[in-house]
Design an enzyme around this catalytic site. Structure first.
Site, PDB file in Angstrom:
ATOM      1  N   SER A  23       8.570   8.309   1.140  1.00  0.00           N
ATOM      2  CA  SER A  23       9.244   9.587   0.731  1.00  0.00           C
ATOM      3  C   SER A  23       8.407  10.852   0.106  1.00  0.00           C
ATOM      4  O   SER A  23       9.120  11.529  -0.719  1.00  0.00           O
ATOM      5  CB  SER A  23      10.563   9.138  -0.001  1.00  0.00           C
ATOM      6  OG  SER A  23      11.376   8.254   0.736  1.00  0.00           O
ATOM      7  N   HIS A  52       1.862  -1.689   8.903  1.00  0.00           N
ATOM      8  CA  HIS A  52       2.968  -0.954   8.359  1.00  0.00           C
ATOM      9  C   HIS A  52       4.006  -1.797   8.036  1.00  0.00           C
ATOM     10  O   HIS A  52       4.207  -2.808   8.698  1.00  0.00           O
ATOM     11  CB  HIS A  52       3.441   0.147   9.409  1.00  0.00           C
ATOM     12  CG  HIS A  52       4.366   1.145   8.806  1.00  0.00           C
ATOM     13  ND1 HIS A  52       5.884   0.837   8.610  1.00  0.00           N
ATOM     14  CD2 HIS A  52       4.159   2.348   8.070  1.00  0.00           C
ATOM     15  CE1 HIS A  52       6.168   1.982   7.867  1.00  0.00           C
ATOM     16  NE2 HIS A  52       5.482   2.936   7.841  1.00  0.00           N
ATOM     17  N   ASN A 110       3.050   9.876  10.210  1.00  0.00           N
ATOM     18  CA  ASN A 110       3.489   8.737  11.034  1.00  0.00           C
ATOM     19  C   ASN A 110       4.745   9.064  11.705  1.00  0.00           C
ATOM     20  O   ASN A 110       5.814   9.126  10.859  1.00  0.00           O
ATOM     21  CB  ASN A 110       3.421   7.464  10.179  1.00  0.00           C
ATOM     22  CG  ASN A 110       4.310   6.599  10.966  1.00  0.00           C
ATOM     23  OD1 ASN A 110       4.397   6.363  12.075  1.00  0.00           O
ATOM     24  ND2 ASN A 110       4.709   5.330  10.304  1.00  0.00           N
ATOM     25  N   TRP A 111       5.007   9.290  12.989  1.00  0.00           N
ATOM     26  CA  TRP A 111       5.986   9.755  13.889  1.00  0.00           C
ATOM     27  C   TRP A 111       7.047   8.599  14.070  1.00  0.00           C
ATOM     28  O   TRP A 111       7.902   9.052  14.565  1.00  0.00           O
ATOM     29  CB  TRP A 111       5.670  10.511  15.035  1.00  0.00           C
ATOM     30  CG  TRP A 111       5.087  11.981  14.894  1.00  0.00           C
ATOM     31  CD1 TRP A 111       4.905  12.508  13.508  1.00  0.00           C
ATOM     32  CD2 TRP A 111       4.576  12.967  15.448  1.00  0.00           C
ATOM     33  NE1 TRP A 111       4.246  13.762  13.578  1.00  0.00           N
ATOM     34  CE2 TRP A 111       3.982  14.107  14.971  1.00  0.00           C
ATOM     35  CE3 TRP A 111       4.463  12.886  16.907  1.00  0.00           C
ATOM     36  CZ2 TRP A 111       3.647  15.206  15.486  1.00  0.00           C
ATOM     37  CZ3 TRP A 111       3.933  14.032  17.367  1.00  0.00           C
ATOM     38  CH2 TRP A 111       3.327  15.044  16.895  1.00  0.00           C
ATOM     39  N   LYS A 112       6.512   7.424  13.898  1.00  0.00           N
ATOM     40  CA  LYS A 112       7.350   6.267  14.160  1.00  0.00           C
ATOM     41  C   LYS A 112       7.860   6.301  15.794  1.00  0.00           C
ATOM     42  O   LYS A 112       7.066   6.980  16.526  1.00  0.00           O
ATOM     43  CB  LYS A 112       8.335   5.948  13.185  1.00  0.00           C
ATOM     44  CG  LYS A 112       7.926   6.034  11.795  1.00  0.00           C
ATOM     45  CD  LYS A 112       8.942   5.706  10.819  1.00  0.00           C
ATOM     46  CE  LYS A 112       8.372   5.992   9.341  1.00  0.00           C
ATOM     47  NZ  LYS A 112       9.085   5.128   8.454  1.00  0.00           N
ATOM     48  N   GLY A 124       6.223   9.518   6.454  1.00  0.00           N
ATOM     49  CA  GLY A 124       7.028   9.311   7.923  1.00  0.00           C
ATOM     50  C   GLY A 124       7.994  10.301   8.094  1.00  0.00           C
ATOM     51  O   GLY A 124       7.612  11.388   8.678  1.00  0.00           O
ATOM     52  N   GLY A 125       9.251  10.542   7.539  1.00  0.00           N
ATOM     53  CA  GLY A 125      10.109  11.568   7.861  1.00  0.00           C
ATOM     54  C   GLY A 125       9.893  13.017   7.730  1.00  0.00           C
ATOM     55  O   GLY A 125      10.029  13.869   8.717  1.00  0.00           O
ATOM     56  N   GLY A 142      11.465   5.658   3.707  1.00  0.00           N
ATOM     57  CA  GLY A 142      12.587   6.292   4.300  1.00  0.00           C
ATOM     58  C   GLY A 142      13.732   6.329   3.750  1.00  0.00           C
ATOM     59  O   GLY A 142      15.002   6.520   3.834  1.00  0.00           O
ATOM     60  N   GLU A 159       6.944  -1.493   8.228  1.00  0.00           N
ATOM     61  CA  GLU A 159       8.108  -1.810   9.582  1.00  0.00           C
ATOM     62  C   GLU A 159       7.690  -2.849  10.232  1.00  0.00           C
ATOM     63  O   GLU A 159       8.410  -3.763  10.993  1.00  0.00           O
ATOM     64  CB  GLU A 159       8.359  -0.442  10.112  1.00  0.00           C
ATOM     65  CG  GLU A 159       9.130   0.417   9.056  1.00  0.00           C
ATOM     66  CD  GLU A 159       9.394   1.700   9.163  1.00  0.00           C
ATOM     67  OE1 GLU A 159       8.737   2.394  10.395  1.00  0.00           O
ATOM     68  OE2 GLU A 159       9.907   2.575   8.374  1.00  0.00           O
ATOM     69  N   GLU A 173       2.171   1.385   0.147  1.00  0.00           N
ATOM     70  CA  GLU A 173       3.490   2.123   0.492  1.00  0.00           C
ATOM     71  C   GLU A 173       4.472   1.228  -0.115  1.00  0.00           C
ATOM     72  O   GLU A 173       4.919   0.099   0.407  1.00  0.00           O
ATOM     73  CB  GLU A 173       3.743   2.132   2.104  1.00  0.00           C
ATOM     74  CG  GLU A 173       2.752   3.028   2.538  1.00  0.00           C
ATOM     75  CD  GLU A 173       3.420   3.623   4.017  1.00  0.00           C
ATOM     76  OE1 GLU A 173       3.370   4.652   3.860  1.00  0.00           O
ATOM     77  OE2 GLU A 173       3.609   2.702   4.851  1.00  0.00           O
TER      78      GLU A 173
HETATM   79  C1  PEP Z   1       5.971   5.634   6.344  1.00  0.00           C
HETATM   80  O1  PEP Z   1       6.367   5.644   7.476  1.00  0.00           O
HETATM   81  O2  PEP Z   1       5.039   5.161   6.272  1.00  0.00           O
HETATM   82  C2  PEP Z   1       6.640   6.424   5.465  1.00  0.00           C
HETATM   83  C3  PEP Z   1       6.119   6.375   4.045  1.00  0.00           C
HETATM   84  O3  PEP Z   1       7.861   7.011   5.623  1.00  0.00           O
HETATM   85  P1  PEP Z   1       8.814   8.200   4.653  1.00  0.00           P
HETATM   86  O4  PEP Z   1       7.684   9.047   4.262  1.00  0.00           O
HETATM   87  O5  PEP Z   1       9.957   8.607   5.700  1.00  0.00           O
HETATM   88  O6  PEP Z   1       9.162   7.461   3.577  1.00  0.00           O
END
Ligand code: PEP
Length: 259
Positions: free
Chosen positions: A219, A101, A11-13, A240-241, A179, A103, A173
């Site tokens: 994470s 999600h 997920n590049w956000k 994500g990251g 994050g 966010e 999640e």
């Molecule tokens: C996500 O965006 O769904 C996520 C889990 O981000 P991260 O891996 O950065 O915690």
């Protein structure tokens, strides 16, 4: 029982413009091996403005990466300024859409009812939703984590048929792990993914609960992916990251080669 093919999704956000996205997908394609693609389905979820460019690269170079989106509206078209419809994504050969999600829920007020409309609309356009659920730290510490994700799943998937649910992807999640660099322990992540599977079983039965793929997200990094992915109810990861760096993402995808 049919084996569930692991799905690791990036997920590049709101990162990477379309030039950077093209570079990232090309680099990812170089660092992934055919063994990786045999063992794991890999999807990337760029921002909307990148999708056409990424689609062109994937299709012209024959890159076996699944194209995904990060969200959409539930209507086909209409006066919804700034929104994108499921049909528009399907036309770009998007096959997976992240829905609900945390966010989107926390920052943009998305409700379980809207998640349900979106998941239903994504399916109706021939794509697969990745429906997200997860608890806050306060809810976890208050002993309400299982109740919260069970409600999100039952309300988010309301009205779907068992055979539709069997083909879905769900992502557990924990919000406190997204994050933040904090990851759920493999045992806690397993327990919550089992809770999600149990919720599916209670409403849609064995075929749906055995077929549905459940990702863990929060994470995920190369160092913790192997232990998380070894858990029986974890069928992949939503990243994500660490998905922004093709080398790091590829090391997560190669989790099975560790240990
Ligand atoms: C996500 O965006 O769904 C996520 C889990 O981000 P991260 O891996 O950065 O915690």
């Amino acid at each position: 029982m049919a084996e569930r093919r692991p799905l690791i999704s990036g997920n590049w956000k709101m990162h990477h413009n379309h030039f950077e996205a093209i570079q990232a997908v090309q680099k990812l394609s170089y660092v992934l091996s055919s063994n990786d693609h045999d063992a794991v389905e890999v999807s990337i979820h760029p921002p909307f403005t990148d999708i056409r460019s990424v689609q062109t690269v994937i299709e012209s170079d024959g890159i076996p990466i699944t194209l995904g989106a990060q969200h959409c509206h539930w209507e086909d078209s209409g006066a919804f300024t700034g929104e994108i419809s499921p049909g528009m994504l399907a036309k770009l050969n998007v096959s997976l859409v992240i829905v609900g999600h945390s966010e989107r829920r926390e920052l943009f007020g998305e409700t379980d009812k809207e998640v349900n409309r979106k998941a239903t609309a994504v399916l109706a356009s021939g794509m697969t939703p990745i429906v997200c659920c997860g608890e806050t730290l306060e809810q976890r510490e208050g002993g309400q984590a299982a109740e919260k994700v069970t409600r999100q799943i039952l309300e988010g998937l309301a009205g779907l048929k068992a055979e539709q649910v069997a083909g879905l992807v769900l992502a557990y999640e924990p919000i406190w792990a997204i994050g933040t660099g904090k990851t759920a322990t493999p045992e806690d992540a397993q327990e919550m993914c089992a809770t999600v599977r149990h919720a599916v079983h209670s409403k849609w039965g064995a075929e749906a609960s055995e077929g549905v793929r459940i990702q863990y997200g929060g994470s995920v990094k190369p160092v913790n992916a192997p232990d998380l992915m070894r858990q029986p109810d974890i069928d992949g990861a939503l990243v994500g990251g660490a998905s922004l760096d093709p080398d790091e993402f590829a090391r997560i995808i190669a989790y099975r080669l560790v240990g």
